[in-house]
Design a protein around this motif. Sequence first.
Motif, PDB file in Angstrom:
ATOM      1  N   ASP A  11       0.820  -1.221   0.000  1.00  0.00           N
ATOM      2  CA  ASP A  11       0.000   0.000   0.000  1.00  0.00           C
ATOM      3  C   ASP A  11       0.854   1.271   0.000  1.00  0.00           C
ATOM      4  N   GLU A  12       2.186   1.124  -0.081  1.00  0.00           N
ATOM      5  CA  GLU A  12       3.060   2.290  -0.106  1.00  0.00           C
ATOM      6  C   GLU A  12       3.371   2.695  -1.537  1.00  0.00           C
ATOM      7  N   ASP A  13       3.768   3.958  -1.721  1.00  0.00           N
ATOM      8  CA  ASP A  13       3.970   4.529  -3.045  1.00  0.00           C
ATOM      9  C   ASP A  13       5.387   4.248  -3.550  1.00  0.00           C
ATOM     10  N   ARG A  14       5.491   3.416  -4.580  1.00  0.00           N
ATOM     11  CA  ARG A  14       6.811   3.130  -5.153  1.00  0.00           C
ATOM     12  C   ARG A  14       7.306   4.258  -6.049  1.00  0.00           C
ATOM     13  N   LYS A  15       6.484   5.267  -6.295  1.00  0.00           N
ATOM     14  CA  LYS A  15       6.947   6.444  -7.036  1.00  0.00           C
ATOM     15  C   LYS A  15       7.705   7.402  -6.118  1.00  0.00           C
ATOM     16  N   ASP A  16       7.634   7.169  -4.800  1.00  0.00           N
ATOM     17  CA  ASP A  16       8.402   7.970  -3.841  1.00  0.00           C
ATOM     18  C   ASP A  16       9.819   7.403  -3.820  1.00  0.00           C
ATOM     19  N   ILE A  17      10.687   7.989  -4.646  1.00  0.00           N
ATOM     20  CA  ILE A  17      11.997   7.373  -4.884  1.00  0.00           C
ATOM     21  C   ILE A  17      12.853   7.373  -3.626  1.00  0.00           C
ATOM     22  N   SER A  18      12.794   8.444  -2.830  1.00  0.00           N
ATOM     23  CA  SER A  18      13.638   8.480  -1.633  1.00  0.00           C
ATOM     24  C   SER A  18      13.248   7.371  -0.660  1.00  0.00           C
ATOM     25  N   LYS A  19      11.942   7.125  -0.513  1.00  0.00           N
ATOM     26  CA  LYS A  19      11.495   6.031   0.359  1.00  0.00           C
ATOM     27  C   LYS A  19      11.937   4.682  -0.203  1.00  0.00           C
ATOM     28  N   LEU A  20      11.803   4.520  -1.524  1.00  0.00           N
ATOM     29  CA  LEU A  20      12.203   3.270  -2.165  1.00  0.00           C
ATOM     30  C   LEU A  20      13.699   3.016  -1.961  1.00  0.00           C
ATOM     31  N   VAL A  21      14.512   4.043  -2.187  1.00  0.00           N
ATOM     32  CA  VAL A  21      15.971   3.900  -2.050  1.00  0.00           C
ATOM     33  C   VAL A  21      16.333   3.524  -0.615  1.00  0.00           C
ATOM     34  N   ASP A  22      15.705   4.201   0.337  1.00  0.00           N
ATOM     35  CA  ASP A  22      16.003   3.941   1.750  1.00  0.00           C
ATOM     36  C   ASP A  22      15.617   2.512   2.136  1.00  0.00           C
ATOM     37  N   THR A  23      14.437   2.097   1.696  1.00  0.00           N
ATOM     38  CA  THR A  23      13.923   0.784   2.092  1.00  0.00           C
ATOM     39  C   THR A  23      14.676  -0.341   1.408  1.00  0.00           C
ATOM     40  N   TYR A  24      14.890  -0.194   0.102  1.00  0.00           N
ATOM     41  CA  TYR A  24      15.453  -1.347  -0.615  1.00  0.00           C
ATOM     42  C   TYR A  24      16.920  -1.574  -0.275  1.00  0.00           C
ATOM     43  N   ALA A  25      17.664  -0.506   0.057  1.00  0.00           N
ATOM     44  CA  ALA A  25      19.072  -0.691   0.437  1.00  0.00           C
ATOM     45  C   ALA A  25      19.196  -1.450   1.759  1.00  0.00           C
ATOM     46  N   ARG A  26      18.159  -1.372   2.596  1.00  0.00           N
ATOM     47  CA  ARG A  26      18.179  -2.089   3.873  1.00  0.00           C
ATOM     48  C   ARG A  26      17.651  -3.520   3.748  1.00  0.00           C
ATOM     49  N   HIS A  27      16.682  -3.735   2.876  1.00  0.00           N
ATOM     50  CA  HIS A  27      16.013  -5.037   2.814  1.00  0.00           C
ATOM     51  C   HIS A  27      16.586  -5.988   1.764  1.00  0.00           C
ATOM     52  N   MET A  28      17.063  -5.463   0.651  1.00  0.00           N
ATOM     53  CA  MET A  28      17.370  -6.341  -0.474  1.00  0.00           C
ATOM     54  C   MET A  28      18.668  -7.143  -0.337  1.00  0.00           C
ATOM     55  N   PRO A  29      19.687  -6.667   0.384  1.00  0.00           N
ATOM     56  CA  PRO A  29      20.905  -7.494   0.475  1.00  0.00           C
ATOM     57  C   PRO A  29      20.645  -8.914   0.983  1.00  0.00           C
ATOM     58  N   GLY A  30      19.880  -9.038   2.058  1.00  0.00           N
ATOM     59  CA  GLY A  30      19.573 -10.369   2.600  1.00  0.00           C
ATOM     60  C   GLY A  30      18.787 -11.214   1.620  1.00  0.00           C
ATOM     61  N   HIS A  31      17.824 -10.593   0.936  1.00  0.00           N
ATOM     62  CA  HIS A  31      17.010 -11.322  -0.048  1.00  0.00           C
ATOM     63  C   HIS A  31      17.870 -11.790  -1.226  1.00  0.00           C
ATOM     64  N   LEU A  32      18.832 -10.961  -1.641  1.00  0.00           N
ATOM     65  CA  LEU A  32      19.694 -11.342  -2.757  1.00  0.00           C
ATOM     66  C   LEU A  32      20.561 -12.546  -2.376  1.00  0.00           C
ATOM     67  N   GLU A  33      21.106 -12.521  -1.164  1.00  0.00           N
ATOM     68  CA  GLU A  33      21.907 -13.663  -0.703  1.00  0.00           C
ATOM     69  C   GLU A  33      21.075 -14.944  -0.710  1.00  0.00           C
ATOM     70  N   ARG A  34      19.840 -14.845  -0.228  1.00  0.00           N
ATOM     71  CA  ARG A  34      18.975 -16.032  -0.180  1.00  0.00           C
ATOM     72  C   ARG A  34      18.666 -16.541  -1.590  1.00  0.00           C
ATOM     73  N   LEU A  35      18.436 -15.606  -2.532  1.00  0.00           N
ATOM     74  CA  LEU A  35      18.144 -16.013  -3.914  1.00  0.00           C
ATOM     75  C   LEU A  35      19.307 -16.813  -4.500  1.00  0.00           C
ATOM     76  N   VAL A  36      20.529 -16.331  -4.290  1.00  0.00           N
ATOM     77  CA  VAL A  36      21.705 -17.029  -4.811  1.00  0.00           C
ATOM     78  C   VAL A  36      21.791 -18.440  -4.218  1.00  0.00           C
ATOM     79  N   ALA A  37      21.570 -18.535  -2.905  1.00  0.00           N
ATOM     80  CA  ALA A  37      21.620 -19.849  -2.239  1.00  0.00           C
ATOM     81  C   ALA A  37      20.533 -20.774  -2.767  1.00  0.00           C
TER      82      ALA A  37
END
Length: 457
Positions: free
Chosen positions: A74-100
């Motif tokens: 329900d959050e706005d993905r057009k809000d780039i600053s929010k997207l940048v802040d959130t994805y830099a914190r959440h995506m590293p762990g998800h990327l590691e799991r995807l590789v595994a």
Amino acid sequence: MAKAHILVLPFPAQGHVTPLMELSHRLVDHGFEVTFVNTEAHHALVVGALQAAGGTSALAGIHLASISDGVEDDEDRKDISKLVDTYARHMPGHLERLVAEMEAAGRPKVKWLVSDVYAWWSLNVAKRLGIRVASFWPGSAACLAINLKIPKLTEEGLLNNKGWPERDETFQLAPGIPPLHTSQLPWNNVGAPEGQPIIFELFIRTDRLSALAEMVVCNSFHEAEAGAFKLLPHVLPIGPLSSDREFRKPVGQLLPEDTRCLRWLDAQPDGSVVYVAFGSFTVFDPCQFQELALGLELTGRPFLWVVRPNFTTGELSKAWFDEFLARVAGKGMVVSWCPQQQVLAHRAVACFVSHCGWNSTMEGVRNGLPFLCWPYFADQYLDRNYVTDVWRTGLAVSPDADGIVTKEELRSKVEQVVGDAEIKERARVFKDAARRCISEGGSSCENFNRFVNLLSE
């Protein structure tokens, strides 16, 4: 022997997905196995657009994968600053799991990460996993040069340490690089001012690519940005990129393409159509939207106009727009999204009214089109200045005192651009230069071969 398995990771925006998808097709053509990693939200859009076009088989060997960006539905993905802040914190762990998970499922071990520079956090993940890294820069080399010079610009007093200008002036990094006014710095024109610190931090972090990436490539060509490449000898231009010469391979569109416009273009005279498209982020208020519509009508020329579902803020009168469409029926065509590369290559298109996103700019240049520049945010002002001040292959719109580009201004500038023989000739010369670069023996072709050789090690 099969070539390496490569993970390709774009920043989650159309202008980043497209060139990396084009690059992925080229890598598959050279025998590499490619897994293209979008956020879950963008993955769903890409798959939906592919299904609407007949399925995913046209991907021809690119595996699609997805990871969460950490943004709630329900959050706005057009809000780039929010997207940048959130994805830099959440995506590293998800990327590691995807590789595994891929390796556990029997996929070949990932040898290389080809990462969008704006996904800087992924470089640390790759280092931890023993994956080699190459970086892709999606914008102009001039924009990258300015990013990397932020410490120097701060030291010289042009910027404060928060990225805001200290002086109201136009500066130029070096000959051949477009001049830029301090009010139009890329990181100060993305969303609301309160989100600027996050965006500024993103731009500052581009210096990490030099430290962690073994090679940096970009979607540009030497003749277009010779001045910038003098400052960036470690960055290799491999563009203008395309997926294939016949435009049969999909480029990761987030919206379904309306291909009826190609048949409509077939029925138009050569060099007659004004093509109008503002990318995936630009938003107009209803007043500006109406002026644009009326300006296109005033030109008296056939036009093809891309109007995304979320192109306007506030309430645009549906009755007004329906009346407009009825008036221009037969003369103009409005679509919600289109196969832009095919449109720009079409013999009927006379000029490109553009927001000057870098992909669009390279696509227009590659096809020798004159531009009417109408930038919206970020690095688009810098790209406009390439077109108007350095290459001189187009003009820019001039807003009035209220910030509105009037219908009369649009009509006047379209006529000037279409009628200027010198602009047309310079655009043709640039088209020839771009094609030489990507042809056998050209500088972009040679750089791409160097890139392939590195990935083959």
